[in-house]
Scaffold this active site. Structure first.
Site, short mmCIF file in Angstrom:
data_model
loop_
_atom_site.label_atom_id
_atom_site.label_comp_id
_atom_site.label_asym_id
_atom_site.label_seq_id
_atom_site.Cartn_x
_atom_site.Cartn_y
_atom_site.Cartn_z
N GLU A 90 -44.08 -79.75 59.60
CA GLU A 90 -44.64 -80.71 60.56
C GLU A 90 -44.08 -80.50 61.95
O GLU A 90 -42.93 -80.13 62.11
CB GLU A 90 -44.23 -82.13 60.15
N GLU A 161 -32.13 -79.13 59.07
CA GLU A 161 -30.87 -79.28 59.80
C GLU A 161 -30.68 -78.00 60.62
O GLU A 161 -30.41 -76.93 60.07
CB GLU A 161 -29.73 -79.50 58.81
N SER A 192 -30.54 -81.49 67.63
CA SER A 192 -29.95 -82.64 66.93
C SER A 192 -29.36 -82.20 65.60
O SER A 192 -30.03 -81.56 64.79
CB SER A 192 -31.05 -83.68 66.70
N LEU A 216 -25.49 -90.22 64.02
CA LEU A 216 -24.28 -90.93 63.57
C LEU A 216 -24.64 -91.99 62.52
O LEU A 216 -24.19 -91.93 61.41
CB LEU A 216 -23.62 -91.57 64.79
N HIS A 217 -25.43 -92.96 62.93
CA HIS A 217 -26.02 -93.97 62.04
C HIS A 217 -25.04 -94.94 61.38
O HIS A 217 -25.47 -95.90 60.72
CB HIS A 217 -26.90 -93.32 60.96
N ASN A 291 -38.39 -95.86 61.31
CA ASN A 291 -39.75 -95.74 60.79
C ASN A 291 -39.68 -95.88 59.28
O ASN A 291 -39.21 -94.97 58.60
CB ASN A 291 -40.32 -94.36 61.12
N CYS A 334 -40.09 -88.58 60.05
CA CYS A 334 -39.83 -87.18 59.77
C CYS A 334 -40.21 -86.85 58.33
O CYS A 334 -39.69 -87.44 57.41
CB CYS A 334 -38.35 -86.86 59.94
N1 SAH Z 1 -31.05 -82.80 60.73
C1 SAH Z 1 -30.99 -83.14 62.11
C2 SAH Z 1 -32.33 -83.14 62.82
C3 SAH Z 1 -33.51 -83.72 62.09
S1 SAH Z 1 -33.57 -85.47 61.89
C4 SAH Z 1 -30.30 -84.48 62.28
O1 SAH Z 1 -29.94 -85.08 61.28
O2 SAH Z 1 -30.03 -84.88 63.42
C5 SAH Z 1 -33.79 -86.10 63.53
C6 SAH Z 1 -33.39 -87.55 63.69
O3 SAH Z 1 -34.35 -88.43 63.07
C7 SAH Z 1 -32.06 -87.88 63.05
O4 SAH Z 1 -31.30 -88.70 63.90
C8 SAH Z 1 -32.49 -88.61 61.81
O5 SAH Z 1 -31.45 -89.38 61.31
C9 SAH Z 1 -33.67 -89.40 62.31
N2 SAH Z 1 -34.55 -89.95 61.28
C10 SAH Z 1 -34.77 -89.50 60.03
N3 SAH Z 1 -35.62 -90.29 59.37
C11 SAH Z 1 -35.97 -91.27 60.20
C12 SAH Z 1 -36.83 -92.40 60.10
N4 SAH Z 1 -37.52 -92.66 58.99
N5 SAH Z 1 -36.95 -93.22 61.20
C13 SAH Z 1 -36.28 -92.94 62.34
N6 SAH Z 1 -35.47 -91.88 62.50
C14 SAH Z 1 -35.30 -91.07 61.44
#
Ligand code: SAH
Length: 346
Positions: A90, A161, A192, A216-217, A291, A334
């Site tokens: 995607e 990743e 990222s 980070l989250h 999302n 994603c």
């Molecule tokens: N693997 C890398 C890049 C891909 S994910 C990373 O982890 O940064 C890109 C971003 O989208 C990350 O911050 C991830 O945590 C976030 N993400 C994943 N699923 C999501 C969702 N359902 N809603 C919002 N952000 C999301």
């Protein structure tokens, strides 16, 4: 068949040298590929005929084929592409007032296993080549060409990743950044990562001008581990040490991404701890509305709580932005479009 988009300018010179060609031929090739954006070697009229024939036999140009496209009301477009081996990926195009941004995927599926993410629903099948990532940009750039528009910004935030496919991702960045190619400025490219510490250290040593974003989250290991398995391999103290080294070495501002998950990581205490973790660094926090993904049960933090979280961080001395939503009415999370497509295939 390998795509010609795989080659950085330096590697194109090497490849062409094997065909007995002088280095300037690589710039000519780049001009055809990335300035004129042709889709056949036969059009490359200033290259020797024997060379275009050799290239045609060895390489394809566009490595992606469109399978599906969804366009949201806000014009956010999500592309489902098929690669030469039938794998699907995607890509997303977003229209901002500061320009057009494309979000690229770097792997087919992902092994990081973040609990809230749809990409991990399908395990990693393979890495994308540099050219397969370039192809995502080129497909969309060619779509924009008739309107005289261009891809202004690139975010490496799609499925996969990037630091688990480090060499190909850096090669990809070199291709789109090249002055002889698309010439997308390094400061318009953001990578990222979920926090793979050895690769962050390697990236820091490279002194690139690309932006680095870190997912980070959660402000503590206990919670972060439940959301992101990578935290077990690289806990927060190691991650923050590597990021401080990166910042000092490169004088670049870091972005921390923080998805707000209702009742999970969105309390005042979390905001305070987050601010404590980051204060003093050259960094800011990008708060992302979640999302929702049907499969995992996490919910989006409501707007009031999100604003409050933002206030607490700011009051505690850390800069933050609260990102607005895009593409809400399509499978925007994603990996969502791809996951649905693969399910329908089975
Ligand atoms: N693997 C890398 C890049 C891909 S994910 C990373 O982890 O940064 C890109 C971003 O989208 C990350 O911050 C991830 O945590 C976030 N993400 C994943 N699923 C999501 C969702 N359902 N809603 C919002 N952000 C999301």
């Amino acid at each position: 068949m390998q795509t010609i988009y795989d080659f950085s300018l330096a590697n194109a010179e090497k490849m062409l040298a094997e065909h007995g060609q002088k280095p300037y031929r690589a710039k000519q090739l780049y001009s055809w590929l990335y300035r004129k954006r042709v889709q056949s070697f036969d059009e490359m009229s200033d290259l020797p005929a024997a060379l275009t024939e050799a290239l045609r036999n060895e390489y394809c140009i566009m490595p992606v084929r469109l399978l599906d496209k969804q366009v949201a009301k806000d014009r956010t477009a999500k592309y489902l592409f098929e690669l030469s081996d039938g794998a699907t990926i995607e890509t997303v195009l977003m229209h901002f007032n500061f320009g057009k941004s494309v979000c690229v995927s770097t792997q087919v599926g992902c092994n990081m296993g973040c609990a809230f993410c749809a990409s991990g629903l399908l395990k990693k099948q393979r890495d994308l080549t540099a050219g397969e990532i370039v192809g995502q940009i080129m497909y969309i750039q060619k779509e924009l060409d008739p309107q005289g528009e261009r891809v202004d910004n690139v975010v490496v935030m799609g499925t996969g990743e990037p630091f688990d496919n480090y060499d190909n991702v850096m090669e990809f960045c070199s291709v789109i950044n090249s002055d002889h190619g698309l010439s997308i400025g390094a400061r318009h490219i953001t990578i990222s990562t979920c926090g793979i510490v050895p690769k962050i250290r390697e990236f820091a040593q490279g002194h690139y001008q690309y932006n680095l974003a870190v997912s980070l989250h959660a402000p503590d290991d206990e919670l972060r581990r439940t959301l992101m398995p990578v935290d077990r391999a690289y806990p927060l103290d190691e991650l923050m040490d590597a990021l401080k080294a990166y910042s000092e070495e490169n004088h670049r501002r870091l972005t921390f991404e923080y998805i707000l998950l209702k009742g999970v990581n969105d309390s005042d205490r979390h905001a305070e701890e987050l601010a404590d973790l980051i204060r003093g660094m050259n960094a800011y926090v990008n708060l992302i509305p979640y999302n929702a993904v049907d499969e995992n049960g996490y919910q989006t933090t409501d707007e009031r709580t999100a604003l409050r979280f933002y206030d607490v961080i700011m009051k505690n001395g850390v800069k933050a932005t609260l990102r607005s939503r895009h593409g809400d009415d399509i499978d925007a999370a994603c990996g969502q479009l791809r996951a649905r497509h693969e399910r329908n295939r089975q």
